[in-house]
Structure formats: structure tokens, C-alpha cells
Design a protein around this motif. Sequence first.
Motif, PDB file in Angstrom:
ATOM      1  N   MET A   1      58.638  36.658  30.342  1.00 25.72           N
ATOM      2  CA  MET A   1      58.419  35.560  29.588  1.00 25.72           C
ATOM      3  C   MET A   1      59.623  35.426  28.713  1.00 25.72           C
ATOM      4  O   MET A   1      60.248  36.393  27.863  1.00 25.72           O
ATOM      5  CB  MET A   1      57.177  35.591  28.862  1.00 25.72           C
ATOM      6  CG  MET A   1      55.842  35.737  29.491  1.00 25.72           C
ATOM      7  SD  MET A   1      55.492  34.052  29.862  1.00 25.72           S
ATOM      8  CE  MET A   1      54.502  34.404  31.154  1.00 25.72           C
ATOM      9  N   LYS A   2      60.054  34.134  28.367  1.00 22.04           N
ATOM     10  CA  LYS A   2      61.399  33.811  27.773  1.00 22.04           C
ATOM     11  C   LYS A   2      60.839  33.854  26.163  1.00 22.04           C
ATOM     12  O   LYS A   2      61.770  34.179  25.583  1.00 22.04           O
ATOM     13  CB  LYS A   2      62.027  32.462  28.055  1.00 22.04           C
ATOM     14  CG  LYS A   2      62.901  32.413  29.040  1.00 22.04           C
ATOM     15  CD  LYS A   2      63.435  30.829  29.150  1.00 22.04           C
ATOM     16  CE  LYS A   2      64.481  30.880  29.736  1.00 22.04           C
ATOM     17  NZ  LYS A   2      65.145  29.548  30.042  1.00 22.04           N
ATOM     18  N   TYR A   3      59.632  33.383  25.901  1.00 20.65           N
ATOM     19  CA  TYR A   3      59.109  33.092  24.290  1.00 20.65           C
ATOM     20  C   TYR A   3      57.764  33.779  24.203  1.00 20.65           C
ATOM     21  O   TYR A   3      57.222  33.876  25.113  1.00 20.65           O
ATOM     22  CB  TYR A   3      58.870  31.613  24.253  1.00 20.65           C
ATOM     23  CG  TYR A   3      60.312  30.810  24.662  1.00 20.65           C
ATOM     24  CD1 TYR A   3      61.491  30.821  24.161  1.00 20.65           C
ATOM     25  CD2 TYR A   3      59.918  29.685  25.698  1.00 20.65           C
ATOM     26  CE1 TYR A   3      62.563  30.134  24.480  1.00 20.65           C
ATOM     27  CE2 TYR A   3      61.000  29.106  26.218  1.00 20.65           C
ATOM     28  CZ  TYR A   3      62.351  29.146  25.577  1.00 20.65           C
ATOM     29  OH  TYR A   3      63.198  28.426  25.819  1.00 20.65           O
ATOM     30  N   ASP A   4      57.563  34.622  23.152  1.00 19.22           N
ATOM     31  CA  ASP A   4      56.485  34.901  22.637  1.00 19.22           C
ATOM     32  C   ASP A   4      55.503  33.862  22.260  1.00 19.22           C
ATOM     33  O   ASP A   4      54.383  34.109  22.497  1.00 19.22           O
ATOM     34  CB  ASP A   4      56.928  35.879  21.412  1.00 19.22           C
ATOM     35  CG  ASP A   4      57.519  36.941  21.682  1.00 19.22           C
ATOM     36  OD1 ASP A   4      57.725  37.545  22.828  1.00 19.22           O
ATOM     37  OD2 ASP A   4      58.562  37.464  20.811  1.00 19.22           O
ATOM     38  N   LEU A   5      55.927  32.688  21.534  1.00 22.29           N
ATOM     39  CA  LEU A   5      55.373  31.591  21.116  1.00 22.29           C
ATOM     40  C   LEU A   5      56.026  30.241  21.503  1.00 22.29           C
ATOM     41  O   LEU A   5      57.403  30.273  21.148  1.00 22.29           O
ATOM     42  CB  LEU A   5      55.216  31.811  19.748  1.00 22.29           C
ATOM     43  CG  LEU A   5      54.288  30.706  18.906  1.00 22.29           C
ATOM     44  CD1 LEU A   5      52.914  30.504  19.392  1.00 22.29           C
ATOM     45  CD2 LEU A   5      54.359  31.137  17.430  1.00 22.29           C
ATOM     46  N   LEU A   6      55.321  29.289  21.683  1.00 28.26           N
ATOM     47  CA  LEU A   6      55.936  27.826  22.020  1.00 28.26           C
ATOM     48  C   LEU A   6      55.229  27.083  21.213  1.00 28.26           C
ATOM     49  O   LEU A   6      53.975  26.987  21.191  1.00 28.26           O
ATOM     50  CB  LEU A   6      55.817  27.720  23.598  1.00 28.26           C
ATOM     51  CG  LEU A   6      56.637  26.131  23.860  1.00 28.26           C
ATOM     52  CD1 LEU A   6      58.157  26.236  23.699  1.00 28.26           C
ATOM     53  CD2 LEU A   6      56.295  26.041  25.209  1.00 28.26           C
ATOM     54  N   LEU A   7      55.764  26.562  20.115  1.00 27.65           N
ATOM     55  CA  LEU A   7      55.343  25.233  19.488  1.00 27.65           C
ATOM     56  C   LEU A   7      55.535  24.106  20.272  1.00 27.65           C
ATOM     57  O   LEU A   7      56.764  23.683  20.395  1.00 27.65           O
ATOM     58  CB  LEU A   7      55.897  25.335  17.973  1.00 27.65           C
ATOM     59  CG  LEU A   7      55.684  26.323  17.186  1.00 27.65           C
ATOM     60  CD1 LEU A   7      56.254  26.558  15.871  1.00 27.65           C
ATOM     61  CD2 LEU A   7      54.130  26.784  17.147  1.00 27.65           C
ATOM     62  N   THR A   8      54.633  23.053  20.475  1.00 27.77           N
ATOM     63  CA  THR A   8      54.854  22.119  21.307  1.00 27.77           C
ATOM     64  C   THR A   8      54.592  20.624  20.636  1.00 27.77           C
ATOM     65  O   THR A   8      53.717  20.663  19.837  1.00 27.77           O
ATOM     66  CB  THR A   8      54.108  21.991  22.711  1.00 27.77           C
ATOM     67  OG1 THR A   8      52.691  22.065  22.231  1.00 27.77           O
ATOM     68  CG2 THR A   8      54.312  23.413  23.406  1.00 27.77           C
ATOM     69  N   GLY A   9      55.450  19.799  20.786  1.00 24.80           N
ATOM     70  CA  GLY A   9      55.228  18.423  20.367  1.00 24.80           C
ATOM     71  C   GLY A   9      55.190  18.042  19.120  1.00 24.80           C
ATOM     72  O   GLY A   9      54.732  16.918  18.496  1.00 24.80           O
ATOM     73  N   GLY A  10      55.834  18.933  17.961  1.00 25.79           N
ATOM     74  CA  GLY A  10      55.792  18.328  16.448  1.00 25.79           C
ATOM     75  C   GLY A  10      57.166  17.653  16.422  1.00 25.79           C
ATOM     76  O   GLY A  10      58.246  17.726  17.135  1.00 25.79           O
ATOM     77  N   GLU A  11      57.260  17.152  15.209  1.00 26.91           N
ATOM     78  CA  GLU A  11      58.413  16.480  14.853  1.00 26.91           C
ATOM     79  C   GLU A  11      59.519  17.521  13.998  1.00 26.91           C
ATOM     80  O   GLU A  11      59.067  17.899  12.902  1.00 26.91           O
ATOM     81  CB  GLU A  11      58.169  15.121  14.078  1.00 26.91           C
ATOM     82  CG  GLU A  11      59.794  14.529  13.787  1.00 26.91           C
ATOM     83  CD  GLU A  11      59.272  13.119  13.164  1.00 26.91           C
ATOM     84  OE1 GLU A  11      60.339  12.607  12.729  1.00 26.91           O
ATOM     85  OE2 GLU A  11      58.205  12.777  13.082  1.00 26.91           O
ATOM     86  N   VAL A  12      60.446  17.614  14.850  1.00 30.24           N
ATOM     87  CA  VAL A  12      61.545  18.639  14.164  1.00 30.24           C
ATOM     88  C   VAL A  12      62.477  17.873  13.335  1.00 30.24           C
ATOM     89  O   VAL A  12      62.900  16.787  13.495  1.00 30.24           O
ATOM     90  CB  VAL A  12      62.276  19.393  15.327  1.00 30.24           C
ATOM     91  CG1 VAL A  12      63.520  20.105  14.822  1.00 30.24           C
ATOM     92  CG2 VAL A  12      61.449  20.151  15.989  1.00 30.24           C
ATOM     93  N   ILE A  13      62.612  18.372  11.904  1.00 26.69           N
ATOM     94  CA  ILE A  13      63.652  17.776  11.052  1.00 26.69           C
ATOM     95  C   ILE A  13      64.672  18.796  10.700  1.00 26.69           C
ATOM     96  O   ILE A  13      64.340  19.927   9.861  1.00 26.69           O
ATOM     97  CB  ILE A  13      62.875  17.330   9.903  1.00 26.69           C
ATOM     98  CG1 ILE A  13      61.811  16.106  10.272  1.00 26.69           C
ATOM     99  CG2 ILE A  13      63.958  16.719   8.811  1.00 26.69           C
ATOM    100  CD1 ILE A  13      61.045  15.507   9.101  1.00 26.69           C
ATOM    101  N   ASP A  14      65.713  18.762  11.277  1.00 22.64           N
ATOM    102  CA  ASP A  14      66.946  19.777  10.872  1.00 22.64           C
ATOM    103  C   ASP A  14      68.049  18.919  10.698  1.00 22.64           C
ATOM    104  O   ASP A  14      69.018  18.924  11.584  1.00 22.64           O
ATOM    105  CB  ASP A  14      66.916  20.747  11.971  1.00 22.64           C
ATOM    106  CG  ASP A  14      68.073  21.849  11.403  1.00 22.64           C
ATOM    107  OD1 ASP A  14      68.733  21.836  10.329  1.00 22.64           O
ATOM    108  OD2 ASP A  14      67.915  22.953  12.156  1.00 22.64           O
ATOM    109  N   PRO A  15      68.296  18.438   9.545  1.00 25.12           N
ATOM    110  CA  PRO A  15      69.568  17.817   9.230  1.00 25.12           C
ATOM    111  C   PRO A  15      70.684  18.649   9.427  1.00 25.12           C
ATOM    112  O   PRO A  15      71.896  17.952   9.940  1.00 25.12           O
ATOM    113  CB  PRO A  15      69.465  17.445   7.602  1.00 25.12           C
ATOM    114  CG  PRO A  15      68.251  17.587   7.370  1.00 25.12           C
ATOM    115  CD  PRO A  15      67.632  18.564   8.131  1.00 25.12           C
TER     116      PRO A  15
END
Length: 133
Positions: A1-15
Motif C-alpha cells: 500500500m502506498k498510503y496508511d491513510l487517505l483523506l478524500t474529497g476535502g477542500e485543500v487550502i495551501d497558499p
Amino acid sequence: MKYDLLLTGGEVIDPGAGLRGLMDIGISGGKIAAVAPSLPSSDARRSISVKGKLLTAGLVDIHAHVFVNAHDMGAAPISSAARAGVTTLCDAGSTGSSNFSGLRHVLDHEVRTRVRAFVNLSAIGITGTSRGG
């Protein structure tokens, strides 16, 4: 597995990275491994839908007083920091040169949140209470 956890469909804000929009975040070994509009759930051990949530980098509280029980300036900020998305606190001069070792002890033994501390110009900092000076 590539990821331990996958967070899906959130709005990412990273200026800082120029990101804004609905994205997935893949986490591996406690660190962000990927951010993209659609990451395959088959690459993750566990997935959590965060639809309708904002996802940001850790926030910084630039004015806190962490040296608890040394003053009466309110509740300790440590207990609520993580729930508010704060990953770093800046202690705004709770201690001075004469009692900095007390704050150092608190930071080393009681605090898991990252803290940056400013030493107050006063030798005792803001240590004391409104009742006792």
C-alpha cells in the motif's frame, strides 16, 4: 500500500504551495505523501471522507502563554491547540531569564505541541498573578 491513510474529497487550502480546491491527501508514515484531485482508494489501508471539511497545513498561534500555573492569564492553550488545528504555539514572553528553566521543564515533560518561546526582557517575565504581583 502506498498510503496508511487517505483523506478524500476535502477542500485543500495551501497558499504556500498554490493549492486550493477539492483534493485527496495520501498520508504515509505520519507524513503527507501526495496531494491530488483524485487518489485511488485502493492505494490506501484506510480511507476517510472529509467532504465538506477544510484541510490546511498546521496553524500557528503567535501569542500564547504556555507556562501554566505561573500566572493567571487564562486557561492553558495546549489542551485546545490540536482541536483548533494549531500545530505550533509561540509563547509570548511568559518567562524571563531567571525562570526560563521552569518553562523548559514544562516544554520537555508536559507538552507535545511544538512551541517557540520568546524570553521576556523582565527577569521574571509575566510570572505572577493579579492578586500577588
